[in-house]
Design a protein around this motif. Sequence first.
Motif, PDB file in Angstrom:
ATOM      1  N   LEU A   1      -1.392  -0.230   0.709  1.00 54.94           N
ATOM      2  CA  LEU A   1      -2.267   0.606   1.530  1.00 54.94           C
ATOM      3  C   LEU A   1      -1.507   1.795   2.125  1.00 54.94           C
ATOM      4  O   LEU A   1      -2.023   2.916   2.162  1.00 54.94           O
ATOM      5  N   MET A   2      -0.275   1.553   2.562  1.00 55.03           N
ATOM      6  CA  MET A   2       0.489   2.636   3.198  1.00 55.03           C
ATOM      7  C   MET A   2       0.926   3.701   2.201  1.00 55.03           C
ATOM      8  O   MET A   2       1.211   4.835   2.578  1.00 55.03           O
ATOM      9  N   GLN A   3       0.970   3.330   0.911  1.00 60.24           N
ATOM     10  CA  GLN A   3       1.280   4.328  -0.116  1.00 60.24           C
ATOM     11  C   GLN A   3       0.077   5.229  -0.390  1.00 60.24           C
ATOM     12  O   GLN A   3       0.182   6.214  -1.108  1.00 60.24           O
ATOM     13  N   ARG A   4      -1.078   4.840   0.156  1.00 61.43           N
ATOM     14  CA  ARG A   4      -2.303   5.594  -0.074  1.00 61.43           C
ATOM     15  C   ARG A   4      -2.987   5.921   1.249  1.00 61.43           C
ATOM     16  O   ARG A   4      -4.145   5.546   1.460  1.00 61.43           O
ATOM     17  N   PRO A   5      -2.290   6.610   2.144  1.00 58.51           N
ATOM     18  CA  PRO A   5      -2.879   6.868   3.467  1.00 58.51           C
ATOM     19  C   PRO A   5      -4.124   7.740   3.355  1.00 58.51           C
ATOM     20  O   PRO A   5      -4.178   8.656   2.536  1.00 58.51           O
ATOM     21  N   GLY A   6      -5.132   7.397   4.159  1.00 58.25           N
ATOM     22  CA  GLY A   6      -6.344   8.203   4.175  1.00 58.25           C
ATOM     23  C   GLY A   6      -7.245   7.967   2.987  1.00 58.25           C
ATOM     24  O   GLY A   6      -8.252   8.642   2.808  1.00 58.25           O
ATOM     25  N   GLN A   7      -6.886   6.983   2.162  1.00 55.26           N
ATOM     26  CA  GLN A   7      -7.643   6.739   0.930  1.00 55.26           C
ATOM     27  C   GLN A   7      -8.271   5.353   1.013  1.00 55.26           C
ATOM     28  O   GLN A   7      -7.616   4.391   1.388  1.00 55.26           O
ATOM     29  N   VAL A   8      -9.564   5.264   0.680  1.00 54.85           N
ATOM     30  CA  VAL A   8     -10.216   3.958   0.719  1.00 54.85           C
ATOM     31  C   VAL A   8      -9.800   3.153  -0.517  1.00 54.85           C
ATOM     32  O   VAL A   8      -9.895   3.629  -1.641  1.00 54.85           O
ATOM     33  N   VAL A   9      -9.311   1.941  -0.272  1.00 55.63           N
ATOM     34  CA  VAL A   9      -8.897   1.061  -1.354  1.00 55.63           C
ATOM     35  C   VAL A   9      -9.851  -0.126  -1.387  1.00 55.63           C
ATOM     36  O   VAL A   9     -10.058  -0.787  -0.373  1.00 55.63           O
ATOM     37  N   THR A  10     -10.439  -0.371  -2.541  1.00 56.85           N
ATOM     38  CA  THR A  10     -11.414  -1.457  -2.632  1.00 56.85           C
ATOM     39  C   THR A  10     -10.716  -2.810  -2.766  1.00 56.85           C
ATOM     40  O   THR A  10      -9.561  -2.898  -3.166  1.00 56.85           O
ATOM     41  N   LYS A  11     -11.469  -3.863  -2.423  1.00 55.61           N
ATOM     42  CA  LYS A  11     -10.921  -5.214  -2.571  1.00 55.61           C
ATOM     43  C   LYS A  11     -10.632  -5.505  -4.046  1.00 55.61           C
ATOM     44  O   LYS A  11      -9.656  -6.184  -4.374  1.00 55.61           O
ATOM     45  N   ALA A  12     -11.484  -4.994  -4.914  1.00 58.39           N
ATOM     46  CA  ALA A  12     -11.280  -5.219  -6.352  1.00 58.39           C
ATOM     47  C   ALA A  12      -9.958  -4.606  -6.805  1.00 58.39           C
ATOM     48  O   ALA A  12      -9.215  -5.193  -7.589  1.00 58.39           O
TER      49      ALA A  12
ATOM     50  N   ALA B   1      -6.414 -12.472 -11.177  1.00 59.78           N
ATOM     51  CA  ALA B   1      -7.489 -11.672 -10.600  1.00 59.78           C
ATOM     52  C   ALA B   1      -8.845 -12.311 -10.841  1.00 59.78           C
ATOM     53  O   ALA B   1      -9.751 -12.219 -10.022  1.00 59.78           O
ATOM     54  N   ALA B   2      -8.988 -13.007 -11.967  1.00 54.62           N
ATOM     55  CA  ALA B   2     -10.285 -13.588 -12.302  1.00 54.62           C
ATOM     56  C   ALA B   2     -10.667 -14.706 -11.330  1.00 54.62           C
ATOM     57  O   ALA B   2     -11.822 -14.828 -10.947  1.00 54.62           O
ATOM     58  N   SER B   3      -9.681 -15.520 -10.948  1.00 50.90           N
ATOM     59  CA  SER B   3     -10.013 -16.638 -10.073  1.00 50.90           C
ATOM     60  C   SER B   3      -9.875 -16.282  -8.594  1.00 50.90           C
ATOM     61  O   SER B   3     -10.445 -16.942  -7.738  1.00 50.90           O
ATOM     62  N   ALA B   4      -9.123 -15.231  -8.294  1.00 48.43           N
ATOM     63  CA  ALA B   4      -9.019 -14.806  -6.904  1.00 48.43           C
ATOM     64  C   ALA B   4     -10.312 -14.090  -6.512  1.00 48.43           C
ATOM     65  O   ALA B   4     -10.948 -13.467  -7.348  1.00 48.43           O
ATOM     66  N   THR B   5     -10.691 -14.206  -5.243  1.00 43.77           N
ATOM     67  CA  THR B   5     -11.948 -13.591  -4.817  1.00 43.77           C
ATOM     68  C   THR B   5     -11.691 -12.611  -3.682  1.00 43.77           C
ATOM     69  O   THR B   5     -10.612 -12.601  -3.087  1.00 43.77           O
ATOM     70  N   ALA B   6     -12.734 -11.820  -3.396  1.00 42.40           N
ATOM     71  CA  ALA B   6     -12.639 -10.848  -2.307  1.00 42.40           C
ATOM     72  C   ALA B   6     -12.287 -11.548  -0.996  1.00 42.40           C
ATOM     73  O   ALA B   6     -11.598 -10.987  -0.152  1.00 42.40           O
ATOM     74  N   ASN B   7     -12.749 -12.796  -0.876  1.00 38.14           N
ATOM     75  CA  ASN B   7     -12.457 -13.564   0.335  1.00 38.14           C
ATOM     76  C   ASN B   7     -10.952 -13.720   0.568  1.00 38.14           C
ATOM     77  O   ASN B   7     -10.476 -13.704   1.694  1.00 38.14           O
ATOM     78  N   LEU B   8     -10.222 -13.862  -0.524  1.00 36.31           N
ATOM     79  CA  LEU B   8      -8.766 -14.018  -0.431  1.00 36.31           C
ATOM     80  C   LEU B   8      -8.132 -12.753   0.159  1.00 36.31           C
ATOM     81  O   LEU B   8      -7.206 -12.825   0.967  1.00 36.31           O
ATOM     82  N   VAL B   9      -8.642 -11.607  -0.252  1.00 34.13           N
ATOM     83  CA  VAL B   9      -8.146 -10.344   0.304  1.00 34.13           C
ATOM     84  C   VAL B   9      -8.428 -10.302   1.799  1.00 34.13           C
ATOM     85  O   VAL B   9      -7.561  -9.945   2.607  1.00 34.13           O
TER      86      VAL B   9
ATOM     87  N   LEU C   1      -7.324  -4.079  -4.940  1.00 37.02           N
ATOM     88  CA  LEU C   1      -6.243  -4.890  -4.372  1.00 37.02           C
ATOM     89  C   LEU C   1      -6.048  -6.169  -5.184  1.00 37.02           C
ATOM     90  O   LEU C   1      -4.929  -6.549  -5.504  1.00 37.02           O
ATOM     91  N   LEU C   2      -7.164  -6.820  -5.527  1.00 37.87           N
ATOM     92  CA  LEU C   2      -7.079  -8.041  -6.335  1.00 37.87           C
ATOM     93  C   LEU C   2      -6.412  -7.762  -7.666  1.00 37.87           C
ATOM     94  O   LEU C   2      -5.551  -8.504  -8.135  1.00 37.87           O
ATOM     95  N   ASP C   3      -6.818  -6.661  -8.268  1.00 39.72           N
ATOM     96  CA  ASP C   3      -6.331  -6.311  -9.589  1.00 39.72           C
ATOM     97  C   ASP C   3      -4.833  -6.014  -9.589  1.00 39.72           C
ATOM     98  O   ASP C   3      -4.119  -6.355 -10.521  1.00 39.72           O
ATOM     99  N   ASN C   4      -4.371  -5.400  -8.526  1.00 42.37           N
ATOM    100  CA  ASN C   4      -2.976  -4.954  -8.503  1.00 42.37           C
ATOM    101  C   ASN C   4      -2.012  -5.924  -7.839  1.00 42.37           C
ATOM    102  O   ASN C   4      -0.817  -5.887  -8.116  1.00 42.37           O
ATOM    103  N   LEU C   5      -2.529  -6.769  -6.961  1.00 40.93           N
ATOM    104  CA  LEU C   5      -1.606  -7.591  -6.167  1.00 40.93           C
ATOM    105  C   LEU C   5      -1.710  -9.080  -6.442  1.00 40.93           C
ATOM    106  O   LEU C   5      -0.872  -9.848  -5.993  1.00 40.93           O
TER     107      LEU C   5
END
Length: 221
Positions: A161-172, A182-190, A174-178
């Motif tokens: 998030l800090m590498q992208r200041p001022g930019q909206v980052v979606t939960k999807a 990703a398939a079994s992880a859910t937005a709830n985990l984020v 975040l899941l995809d990159n971190l």
Amino acid sequence: MRILLVEDERRLAEALRAGLSAEGYAVDVAHNGRDALWHASEHPYAAIILDIMLPGLNGYRVCRRLRDQGDSTPILMLTAKDGEDDEIEALDTGADDFLPKPFSYGVLLSRLRALIRRGGATRPGVLRLGDLELDQAGRTCRRGTADIALTGKEFALLAYLMQRPGQVVTKAELLDNLWDFAASATANLVEVHVSALRRKLGTETIRTVRGAGYLVATSGA
Ligand code: CA
């Protein structure tokens, strides 16, 4: 000194592990990309030896993922063939050096030593947001003079998030990159990890953009 060796050819992996151990290195071995990411999130390594051709998540993707997570561990990539494209792609994804297969063990050792000596060529710096400071090389977080202990996942999330200041980052995103699965992880985990971060950092640092995702405001905004 601890090294992570990522190689799916078990006989080669075992031979390298034995050789490096004899040189005095502590060696962890991963046989696929997902295990490699897990090891890297659990231990700090002096260097990672990373094969490109791996089952599942290949070496390029492992390298890219580590760099996206703010991990600047020096990476020596083993390219499958003596192809310039492989080598360019290895460096483009954030590897520090590459070695074409087949290689001599002596050359591997000397390249590894050189890599550890100079550290990661792409060592990232310190991310700052107001009085919040995230040191990506030292893996530390502080607010003013107070140290804040973060888990590996919290660190990666905050760095992203800090590498992208001022930019909206979606939960999807975040899941995809971190997250590895990703398939079994859910937005709830984020959400769980963002809540944990807010408990440690205060509620102002990471803002929720309703229906869209998260954002850290640029300094002073
Ligand atoms: Ca391989």
